[in-house]
Motif scaffolding. Structure first.
Motif, PDB file in Angstrom:
ATOM      1  N   LEU A 133      52.673  47.299  62.167  1.00 12.75           N
ATOM      2  CA  LEU A 133      51.504  46.511  61.798  1.00 12.75           C
ATOM      3  C   LEU A 133      51.846  45.033  61.709  1.00 12.75           C
ATOM      4  O   LEU A 133      51.127  44.180  62.251  1.00 12.75           O
ATOM      5  N   THR A 134      52.947  44.721  61.051  1.00 13.01           N
ATOM      6  CA  THR A 134      53.356  43.326  60.906  1.00 13.01           C
ATOM      7  C   THR A 134      53.680  42.704  62.255  1.00 13.01           C
ATOM      8  O   THR A 134      53.269  41.566  62.549  1.00 13.01           O
ATOM      9  N   MET A 135      54.402  43.432  63.106  1.00 13.49           N
ATOM     10  CA  MET A 135      54.775  42.899  64.415  1.00 13.49           C
ATOM     11  C   MET A 135      53.550  42.710  65.305  1.00 13.49           C
ATOM     12  O   MET A 135      53.445  41.703  66.018  1.00 13.49           O
ATOM     13  N   ALA A 136      52.616  43.665  65.254  1.00 19.14           N
ATOM     14  CA  ALA A 136      51.410  43.542  66.088  1.00 19.14           C
ATOM     15  C   ALA A 136      50.571  42.341  65.657  1.00 19.14           C
ATOM     16  O   ALA A 136      50.102  41.561  66.503  1.00 19.14           O
ATOM     17  N   LEU A 137      50.380  42.173  64.349  1.00 20.46           N
ATOM     18  CA  LEU A 137      49.608  41.036  63.864  1.00 20.46           C
ATOM     19  C   LEU A 137      50.312  39.723  64.170  1.00 20.46           C
ATOM     20  O   LEU A 137      49.676  38.735  64.558  1.00 20.46           O
ATOM     21  N   ALA A 158      52.398  43.194  55.018  1.00 20.14           N
ATOM     22  CA  ALA A 158      52.147  42.714  56.378  1.00 20.14           C
ATOM     23  C   ALA A 158      51.598  41.294  56.359  1.00 20.14           C
ATOM     24  O   ALA A 158      52.012  40.441  57.155  1.00 20.14           O
ATOM     25  N   TRP A 159      50.662  41.027  55.443  1.00 19.26           N
ATOM     26  CA  TRP A 159      50.106  39.669  55.327  1.00 19.26           C
ATOM     27  C   TRP A 159      51.176  38.672  54.921  1.00 19.26           C
ATOM     28  O   TRP A 159      51.252  37.572  55.464  1.00 19.26           O
ATOM     29  N   PRO A 216      52.857  32.025  53.127  1.00 21.61           N
ATOM     30  CA  PRO A 216      53.121  33.202  52.276  1.00 21.61           C
ATOM     31  C   PRO A 216      54.580  33.654  52.286  1.00 21.61           C
ATOM     32  O   PRO A 216      55.037  34.258  51.313  1.00 21.61           O
ATOM     33  N   VAL A 217      55.306  33.377  53.383  1.00 22.38           N
ATOM     34  CA  VAL A 217      56.705  33.800  53.467  1.00 22.38           C
ATOM     35  C   VAL A 217      57.553  33.084  52.419  1.00 22.38           C
ATOM     36  O   VAL A 217      58.469  33.670  51.835  1.00 22.38           O
ATOM     37  N   VAL A 218      57.257  31.816  52.179  1.00 27.02           N
ATOM     38  CA  VAL A 218      58.075  31.013  51.259  1.00 27.02           C
ATOM     39  C   VAL A 218      57.420  30.857  49.889  1.00 27.02           C
ATOM     40  O   VAL A 218      57.975  30.204  49.016  1.00 27.02           O
ATOM     41  N   THR A 219      56.248  31.459  49.697  1.00 28.37           N
ATOM     42  CA  THR A 219      55.563  31.370  48.410  1.00 28.37           C
ATOM     43  C   THR A 219      56.119  32.417  47.454  1.00 28.37           C
ATOM     44  O   THR A 219      56.470  33.534  47.848  1.00 28.37           O
ATOM     45  N   SER A 220      56.204  32.076  46.190  1.00 29.59           N
ATOM     46  CA  SER A 220      56.702  32.987  45.165  1.00 29.59           C
ATOM     47  C   SER A 220      55.874  34.268  45.123  1.00 29.59           C
ATOM     48  O   SER A 220      54.644  34.232  45.187  1.00 29.59           O
ATOM     49  N   LEU A 278      49.814  52.587  47.771  1.00 29.88           N
ATOM     50  CA  LEU A 278      50.812  52.288  48.799  1.00 29.88           C
ATOM     51  C   LEU A 278      50.203  51.605  50.019  1.00 29.88           C
ATOM     52  O   LEU A 278      50.762  50.610  50.504  1.00 29.88           O
ATOM     53  N   PRO A 279      49.062  52.086  50.562  1.00 31.06           N
ATOM     54  CA  PRO A 279      48.440  51.343  51.661  1.00 31.06           C
ATOM     55  C   PRO A 279      48.118  49.899  51.304  1.00 31.06           C
ATOM     56  O   PRO A 279      48.233  49.000  52.150  1.00 31.06           O
ATOM     57  N   THR A 280      47.726  49.655  50.059  1.00 37.42           N
ATOM     58  CA  THR A 280      47.438  48.283  49.637  1.00 37.42           C
ATOM     59  C   THR A 280      48.691  47.429  49.689  1.00 37.42           C
ATOM     60  O   THR A 280      48.659  46.281  50.149  1.00 37.42           O
ATOM     61  N   LEU A 281      49.819  47.986  49.243  1.00 36.68           N
ATOM     62  CA  LEU A 281      51.074  47.237  49.296  1.00 36.68           C
ATOM     63  C   LEU A 281      51.527  47.010  50.739  1.00 36.68           C
ATOM     64  O   LEU A 281      52.139  45.990  51.053  1.00 36.68           O
TER      65      LEU A 281
END
Length: 297
Positions: free
Chosen positions: A89-93, A172-173, A119-123, A164-167
Motif C-alpha cells: 500500500l505504501t509503495m503503490a501510493l 502508509a500515510w 509526516p516522515v520527519v514530524t514527531s 489494526l487497519p487504522t494503524l
C-alpha cells in the motif's frame, strides 16, 4: 615510492583517526549486540541483576518458548498483516504520487515534495494527536463526515476489527513521503529519449509505464521495498502511542511485545525475541533481493 617507515607512519595515522569511531562502535554497538546474544541463551531477569552469578544457561529454551507463547503468536500475526498489507500500500501510493508530481507539476514540485515528506520527519506524538482528533468516535472529523451521509462510524482505535487497519492506513500515510522522494528521484533519472522514442513508435502512456518506467525503476523499487519492509517489521511507535497494543492485543506488534518483556524484567526472553525479529528482517531482505536482483542486473 614510499618507504616502509613512511607506510607505517601513514597506517598509524589512519588508525589514529579511526580509533575513536572503533572504540565507540565496540562499546555502544558491537558490545551490546554480543551481550544481548549471550543474554538470549540465559534466564536472566530483573531479579538476577543483584546476583549475576545466579544466572543459568538455558540454551535455546527461550527460543522454543516463543512459539508456545500465545501473545508472541498474536504479535507475529499482527506484524505479518501490517507488513503484507502496509508495504504494498505504501509503495503503490508513493509511486502514484511520484508519477503525478513527475508528469504534471514542474513549477511547484519542490513545494509538494516537502509537503508529502513532512509526516516522515514530524514527531509521532504530534501525528497521534491529529489522528486521535480525526478518529474520535463521537466528535472526530471522520465520523462526523460519515454521519453526514448517514453512516454511523465505529470507534476506530478501540474496536478489534478496525484498530489494526487504522494503524496500517496511518503508517502508509506517514511513510508515503519517503517512498515518494525516492521514486521521484528514480523517475527523473530515466532518460527522456526513451519516452520520445516510444511516443514516435506509437506507444501510449500505459504502455510506456509498463515497458519503460517500471523496468527502469526496478533498482529504486528494490531499495524502497527493502527499507520499507525493515521499518514495518519493526513497527512500534504507532501501537505504542495510539493503542498501547489494544484492544485485546489486536495491535500488539513483535517490537512492542519485545519492549514489554524488557519492561517486565524478562531480559533473556526479550533478547531471544529481539533476535527472532532480526532474523525475520534478514530473511525478508534476502527475499526482496532474490525477487528483484536479476531484473535489476
Amino acid at each position: 615510492m614510499a618507504t616502509r617507515p613512511g607506510l607505517m607512519s601513514r597506517a598509524l595515522t589512519g588508525w589514529g583517526f579511526a580509533l575513536p569511531f572503533a572504540v565507540l562502535f565496540l562499546v555502544f554497538t558491537a558490545g551490546p549486540v554480543v551481550a544481548s546474544l549471550v543474554m538470549s541463551l540465559t534466564d536472566l531477569g530483573s531479579a538476577d541483576l543483584l546476583d549475576p552469578l545466579g544466572v543459568d544457561i538455558v540454551g535455546l529454551d527461550n527460543y522454543a518458548r516463543l512459539f508456545a507463547d500465545p501473545k508472541f503468536v498474536t504479535a507475529a500475526v499482527n506484524t505479518t498483516i501490517f507488513v503484507v498489507v502496509g508495504v504494498p500500500l505504501t509503495m503503490a501510493l508513493s509511486l502514484l504520487v511520484a508519477l503525478g508530481l513527475n508528469s504534471g507539476l514542474i513549477k511547484f514540485r519542490a513545494l509538494f515534495r516537502v509537503g508529502y515528506y513532512l509526516p516522515v520527519v514530524t514527531s509521532i506524538v504530534a501525528i497521534s494527536v491529529v489522528w486521535r482528533f480525526i478518529l474520535q468516535p463521537d466528535s472526530g472529523l471522520l465520523n462526523t463526515m460519515l454521519g453526514l451521509v448517514g453512516i454511523d462510524g465505529p470507534n476506530w482505535l478501540q474496536t478489534q476489527s478496525t484498530a489494526l487497519p487504522t494503524l496500517i492506513v496511518m503508517g502508509a500515510w506517514r511513510n508515503l513521503g519517503f517512498g515518494m522522494v525516492i521514486f521521484l528521484a528514480g523517475l527523473q533519472a530515466i532518460p527522456k529519449e526513451l519516452y520520445e522514442a516510444a511516443t514516435i513508435d506509437g506507444a501510449r502512456k500505459w504502455a510506456q509505464l509498463r515497458f519503460i518506467t517500471v523496468p527502469m525503476l526496478r533498482p529504486t523499487v528494490l531499495f524502497v521495498a527493502v527499507i520499507t519492509t525493515i521499518g514495518y517489521v519493526q513497527f512500534f511507535e504507532e501501537p505504542f502511542v495510539m493503542t498501547r497494543g489494544g484492544p485485546l492485543d489486536s495491535t500488539l506488534s513483535l517490537a512492542y511485545h519485545t519492549y514489554n518483556q524488557f519492561g517486565f524484567g524478562n531480559y533473556g526472553y526479550a533478547s531471544a525475541m529481539g533476535y527472532v525479529l532480526f532474523v525475520v528482517v534478514v530473511l525478508l531482505s534476502i527475499a526482496w533481493f532474490r525477487l528483484l536482483r536479476n531484473n535489476v542486473d
